[in-house]
Design an enzyme around this catalytic site. Sequence first.
Site, PDB file in Angstrom:
ATOM      1  N   ASP A  35      -2.497  20.460 -65.413  1.00  0.00           N
ATOM      2  CA  ASP A  35      -1.497  21.506 -65.185  1.00  0.00           C
ATOM      3  C   ASP A  35      -2.152  22.693 -64.491  1.00  0.00           C
ATOM      4  OD1 ASP A  35       1.468  21.862 -66.811  1.00  0.00           O
ATOM      5  OD2 ASP A  35       0.639  23.649 -65.831  1.00  0.00           O
ATOM      6  N   ASP A  58      -3.627  22.361 -59.131  1.00  0.00           N
ATOM      7  CA  ASP A  58      -2.534  23.037 -58.434  1.00  0.00           C
ATOM      8  C   ASP A  58      -2.061  22.079 -57.344  1.00  0.00           C
ATOM      9  OD1 ASP A  58      -0.836  24.509 -56.871  1.00  0.00           O
ATOM     10  OD2 ASP A  58      -2.198  26.193 -56.579  1.00  0.00           O
ATOM     11  N   VAL A  59      -0.837  21.556 -57.480  1.00  0.00           N
ATOM     12  CA  VAL A  59      -0.380  20.521 -56.538  1.00  0.00           C
ATOM     13  C   VAL A  59      -0.228  21.048 -55.119  1.00  0.00           C
ATOM     14  CG1 VAL A  59       0.763  19.109 -58.301  1.00  0.00           C
ATOM     15  CG2 VAL A  59       2.100  20.836 -57.038  1.00  0.00           C
ATOM     16  N   TYR A 144      15.350  24.361 -53.639  1.00  0.00           N
ATOM     17  CA  TYR A 144      15.174  23.343 -54.693  1.00  0.00           C
ATOM     18  C   TYR A 144      15.963  22.076 -54.342  1.00  0.00           C
ATOM     19  CZ  TYR A 144      14.806  21.505 -59.486  1.00  0.00           C
ATOM     20  OH  TYR A 144      14.535  20.730 -60.590  1.00  0.00           O
ATOM     21  N   LYS A 148      14.130  18.527 -53.568  1.00  0.00           N
ATOM     22  CA  LYS A 148      14.336  17.350 -54.429  1.00  0.00           C
ATOM     23  C   LYS A 148      14.974  16.209 -53.645  1.00  0.00           C
ATOM     24  CE  LYS A 148      12.568  18.985 -58.291  1.00  0.00           C
ATOM     25  NZ  LYS A 148      11.372  18.407 -58.927  1.00  0.00           N
ATOM     26  N   THR A 179      14.319  23.098 -71.359  1.00  0.00           N
ATOM     27  CA  THR A 179      12.861  23.278 -71.266  1.00  0.00           C
ATOM     28  C   THR A 179      12.597  24.761 -70.980  1.00  0.00           C
ATOM     29  OG1 THR A 179      12.672  23.067 -68.870  1.00  0.00           O
ATOM     30  CG2 THR A 179      12.628  21.003 -70.114  1.00  0.00           C
TER      31      THR A 179
HETATM   32  P1  NAP Z   1       8.391  23.391 -67.117  1.00  0.00           P
HETATM   33  O1  NAP Z   1       8.665  23.370 -68.570  1.00  0.00           O
HETATM   34  O2  NAP Z   1       8.315  24.695 -66.400  1.00  0.00           O
HETATM   35  O3  NAP Z   1       7.068  22.547 -66.819  1.00  0.00           O
HETATM   36  C1  NAP Z   1       6.530  22.470 -65.533  1.00  0.00           C
HETATM   37  C2  NAP Z   1       5.023  22.523 -65.637  1.00  0.00           C
HETATM   38  O4  NAP Z   1       4.505  22.372 -64.290  1.00  0.00           O
HETATM   39  C3  NAP Z   1       4.505  23.873 -66.148  1.00  0.00           C
HETATM   40  O5  NAP Z   1       3.480  23.685 -67.089  1.00  0.00           O
HETATM   41  C4  NAP Z   1       4.003  24.547 -64.885  1.00  0.00           C
HETATM   42  O6  NAP Z   1       2.932  25.463 -65.114  1.00  0.00           O
HETATM   43  C5  NAP Z   1       3.492  23.344 -64.100  1.00  0.00           C
HETATM   44  N1  NAP Z   1       3.355  23.675 -62.684  1.00  0.00           N
HETATM   45  C6  NAP Z   1       4.086  24.536 -61.944  1.00  0.00           C
HETATM   46  N2  NAP Z   1       3.590  24.635 -60.702  1.00  0.00           N
HETATM   47  C7  NAP Z   1       2.506  23.814 -60.651  1.00  0.00           C
HETATM   48  C8  NAP Z   1       1.580  23.502 -59.647  1.00  0.00           C
HETATM   49  N3  NAP Z   1       1.624  24.101 -58.439  1.00  0.00           N
HETATM   50  N4  NAP Z   1       0.596  22.616 -59.916  1.00  0.00           N
HETATM   51  C9  NAP Z   1       0.501  22.043 -61.149  1.00  0.00           C
HETATM   52  N5  NAP Z   1       1.344  22.312 -62.162  1.00  0.00           N
HETATM   53  C10 NAP Z   1       2.353  23.193 -61.912  1.00  0.00           C
HETATM   54  O7  NAP Z   1       9.531  22.564 -66.322  1.00  0.00           O
HETATM   55  P2  NAP Z   1      10.369  21.253 -66.709  1.00  0.00           P
HETATM   56  O8  NAP Z   1      11.761  21.679 -66.940  1.00  0.00           O
HETATM   57  O9  NAP Z   1       9.669  20.427 -67.705  1.00  0.00           O
HETATM   58  O10 NAP Z   1      10.384  20.526 -65.284  1.00  0.00           O
HETATM   59  C11 NAP Z   1       9.500  19.462 -64.965  1.00  0.00           C
HETATM   60  C12 NAP Z   1       9.998  18.821 -63.665  1.00  0.00           C
HETATM   61  O11 NAP Z   1      11.322  18.323 -63.866  1.00  0.00           O
HETATM   62  C13 NAP Z   1      10.088  19.777 -62.476  1.00  0.00           C
HETATM   63  O12 NAP Z   1       9.715  19.105 -61.299  1.00  0.00           O
HETATM   64  C14 NAP Z   1      11.565  20.128 -62.409  1.00  0.00           C
HETATM   65  O13 NAP Z   1      11.963  20.485 -61.109  1.00  0.00           O
HETATM   66  C15 NAP Z   1      12.166  18.800 -62.830  1.00  0.00           C
HETATM   67  N6  NAP Z   1      13.528  18.896 -63.343  1.00  0.00           N
HETATM   68  C16 NAP Z   1      13.777  19.644 -64.464  1.00  0.00           C
HETATM   69  C17 NAP Z   1      15.086  19.714 -64.921  1.00  0.00           C
HETATM   70  C18 NAP Z   1      15.448  20.505 -66.129  1.00  0.00           C
HETATM   71  O14 NAP Z   1      16.671  20.683 -66.380  1.00  0.00           O
HETATM   72  N7  NAP Z   1      14.492  21.014 -66.925  1.00  0.00           N
HETATM   73  C19 NAP Z   1      16.120  19.039 -64.250  1.00  0.00           C
HETATM   74  C20 NAP Z   1      15.795  18.296 -63.120  1.00  0.00           C
HETATM   75  C21 NAP Z   1      14.494  18.219 -62.681  1.00  0.00           C
HETATM   76  P3  NAP Z   1       3.286  27.044 -65.245  1.00  0.00           P
HETATM   77  O15 NAP Z   1       4.089  27.166 -66.495  1.00  0.00           O
HETATM   78  O16 NAP Z   1       1.938  27.687 -65.296  1.00  0.00           O
HETATM   79  O17 NAP Z   1       4.072  27.389 -64.007  1.00  0.00           O
END
Ligand code: NAP
Length: 255
Positions: A35, A58-59, A144, A148, A179
């Site tokens: 992460d 960092d991606v 976004y 996606k 989340t």
């Molecule tokens: P989250 O709780 O914010 O988790 C995302 C994690 O990715 C965080 O730990 C974040 O670190 C890390 N991250 C951010 N930028 C990064 C980078 N450049 N390199 C490496 N790690 C990085 O989000 P989530 O809701 O679980 O979402 C996970 C994925 O599912 C995302 O791609 C999101 O777009 C997708 N998604 C989520 C939902 C939803 O409703 N939650 C719906 C559709 C799709 P920091 O906290 O330090 O930024």
Amino acid sequence: MSEHRTAVVIGGASGIGWATARALAADGCRVVVADLNADGARGRAGELGEPHTAATVDVTDEGSVQRLFDDLGAVDVVVNCAGFSNVGLIVDMPVEQWRSVIDVCLTGAFIVAKHAGRRLTEGGALVSISSLNGRQPAAAMSAYCAAKAGLSMLTQVAALELGPRGIRVNAVAPGFVHTPLTQPAASIPGVVEEYIENTALGRAGTPEDIAAAVIFLCSPQASWLTGEVLDLNGGAHLKRYPDVLGHVMRLAEAH
Ligand code: NAP
């Protein structure tokens, strides 16, 4: 694949990534929680215990992603959960704000596919987290939605390119999941309610709902499944996306 697969979960410190890391560990994998949030990744790996480990990545930084995979060597499963969104109308959005989302959600996914693709073993699996917004537009979420949609197509191209080496590439496209990422949107009155009204199953998702599908996509049970973007949203893709912008504006007017 061997019984003790090595699985890397990028974005594994939070939300969907953390639920996926737990599920992969329970499924017998040796998990690397990777992460941007280094402390978060270390903490989560500590919660999982031995033999699981943490890494910082960092991606958006190709050198960082390359180092991660060079350090690990061969891997069996890679799940990329890094992503975030911002909100703003196209006519008002600074291009830097657009680029920041594209950079993480699309270019970052390409960089991960590139280096994971070099290191994944035969029989291995790459899973990305796309979104319902890859097919359903939402006003004020242009970067976004576009990122996606691009990730869903990148998944299909990568499946074509890596298939001959026995590597499967799939994505899941979640709807609204509770989340830390969605906490601000969930706190706006009406957003979650309208999402739920526009599902078939009448509820929002949990990180565990998504992790269960990822586990299946990574498993031998899915050994003939590649190039798929799996809608995972309680049936929201059958209806319409909530008017998030409308709820934001009504909240702003009330203050
Ligand atoms: P989250 O709780 O914010 O988790 C995302 C994690 O990715 C965080 O730990 C974040 O670190 C890390 N991250 C951010 N930028 C990064 C980078 N450049 N390199 C490496 N790690 C990085 O989000 P989530 O809701 O679980 O979402 C996970 C994925 O599912 C995302 O791609 C999101 O777009 C997708 N998604 C989520 C939902 C939803 O409703 N939650 C719906 C559709 C799709 P920091 O906290 O330090 O930024």
